[in-house]
Scaffold this active site. Structure first.
Site, PDB file in Angstrom:
ATOM      1  N   ALA A  80      -9.815   5.727   3.966  1.00 61.47           N
ATOM      2  CA  ALA A  80      -9.664   6.915   4.814  1.00 61.47           C
ATOM      3  C   ALA A  80     -10.979   7.679   4.988  1.00 61.47           C
ATOM      4  O   ALA A  80     -11.716   7.908   4.025  1.00 61.47           O
ATOM      5  CB  ALA A  80      -8.598   7.866   4.278  1.00 61.47           C
TER       6      ALA A  80
ATOM      7  N   GLY B 124      -8.482   9.179   9.459  1.00 66.16           N
ATOM      8  CA  GLY B 124      -8.875   9.258  10.857  1.00 66.16           C
ATOM      9  C   GLY B 124      -9.902  10.312  11.192  1.00 66.16           C
ATOM     10  O   GLY B 124     -10.241  10.499  12.364  1.00 66.16           O
TER      11      GLY B 124
ATOM     12  N   THR C  93      -9.548   3.375  11.877  1.00 66.34           N
ATOM     13  CA  THR C  93      -9.851   4.175  13.063  1.00 66.34           C
ATOM     14  C   THR C  93     -11.236   3.889  13.639  1.00 66.34           C
ATOM     15  O   THR C  93     -11.384   3.727  14.857  1.00 66.34           O
ATOM     16  CB  THR C  93      -9.732   5.676  12.738  1.00 66.34           C
ATOM     17  OG1 THR C  93      -8.392   5.958  12.332  1.00 66.34           O
ATOM     18  CG2 THR C  93     -10.080   6.531  13.938  1.00 66.34           C
TER      19      THR C  93
ATOM     20  N   LYS D   9       0.874  -1.173   0.000  1.00 69.96           N
ATOM     21  CA  LYS D   9       0.000   0.000   0.000  1.00 69.96           C
ATOM     22  C   LYS D   9       0.911   1.222   0.000  1.00 69.96           C
ATOM     23  O   LYS D   9       1.632   1.473   0.965  1.00 69.96           O
ATOM     24  CB  LYS D   9      -0.920   0.024   1.217  1.00 69.96           C
ATOM     25  CG  LYS D   9      -1.854   1.238   1.204  1.00 69.96           C
ATOM     26  CD  LYS D   9      -2.640   1.371   2.495  1.00 69.96           C
ATOM     27  CE  LYS D   9      -3.468   2.656   2.459  1.00 69.96           C
ATOM     28  NZ  LYS D   9      -4.101   2.957   3.761  1.00 69.96           N
TER      29      LYS D   9
END
Length: 255
Positions: free
Chosen positions: A182, A156, A205, A95
């Site tokens: 994300a 996050g 997250t 990644k």
């Protein structure tokens, strides 16, 4: 089944390993989510650092590891980290993350494209984290990336699909899998990504910081399944004008 490069995945939910209170809790949440591809930062692979041993429980689960270059600020740093990951883990999957700004962690498009092109030539299976830029995603596809990973919102932030309209364009144009990465902060966000037509989502997250990461992992698994099923079933068209589901015209006229 989802195919990326030469590998098939039974789950379209990919997960991360950061922010969990303990490695065993992380492993339990990953298992509950059904995820079969798990990303981990190369910088966490420090020999002898037993208190942060995330590798052992992941290997026990039998998931595919996706090392990431989080922390790299340039293409050169990312390429160097990729070489370390291949040596340490014996995998050419990567990644690619390059975000020089520590405040917003937005990916650098120029350095990302530069690194991706080089790493593909070196035989890596590259999954680049990038902005929700349809032109950039197409360029990354053209240089040989196995998938593209456009952001829904900053890492996050838990804001959801802030880039929704651009994600729709990317999904429409892509000839490789699109993994929304994300900003996915709730199971409903993941479901919405699949309803758009995304091939997979990556969540970290939202699971890790919840009161019960295991239950949240399971919740995300259900949401991903629901969103994907809804997309395949075909969602109804949106409209401003009402359309009665049970018209009574004939009945009323007969009175």
């Amino acid at each position: 089944m989802l195919t990326i490069a030469d590998h098939e995945f039974s789950s379209r939910l990919f997960t991360g390993t950061g922010k969990f209170a303990r490695p065993d809790l992380m492993a339990a949440a990953v298992e509950a989510s059904g995820s079969r591809l798990v990303t981990m930062a190369i910088k966490r692979l420090e020999p002898g650092k037993r208190h942060d041993d995330i590798l052992t429980p992941l290997l026990a689960l039998g998931v595919k590891l996706l090392p990431n270059t989080s922390g790299a600020k340039t293409a050169a740093e990312a390429v160097f980290a990729a070489h370390l990951a291949r040596e340490a883990l014996g995998t050419n999957w990567l990644k690619l993350e390059i975000h020089p700004d520590p405040k917003y962690l937005l990916p650098d498009p120029i350095e990302t494209l530069k690194a991706a092109e080089q790493l593909v030539k070196e035989g890596f299976v590259v999954l680049p984290y990038c902005g929700a830029d349809p032109v950039l995603c197409k360029r990354l596809e053209e240089v040989g990336c196995a998938a593209v990973m456009p952001l829904g919102a900053p890492i996050g932030s838990n804001q959801g699909l802030v880039t929704r309209d651009f994600l729709a364009i990317i999904i429409e144009q892509a000839r490789v899998p699109v993994v929304v990465d994300a900003g996915i902060g709730a199971p409903s966000h993941a479901a919405a990504a699949f309803e758009l037509g995304a091939d997979a989502v990556l969540v970290n997250t939202a699971i890790a910081v919840s009161r019960d990461p295991v239950a949240m992992g399971r919740a995300f698994a259900l949401a991903c399944e629901a969103g994907r099923s809804a997309y395949l079933a075909g969602l109804g068209a949106r409209g401003l004008q009402a359309s009665a589901s049970s018209p009574l015209t004939d009945f009323l006229e007969a009175l």
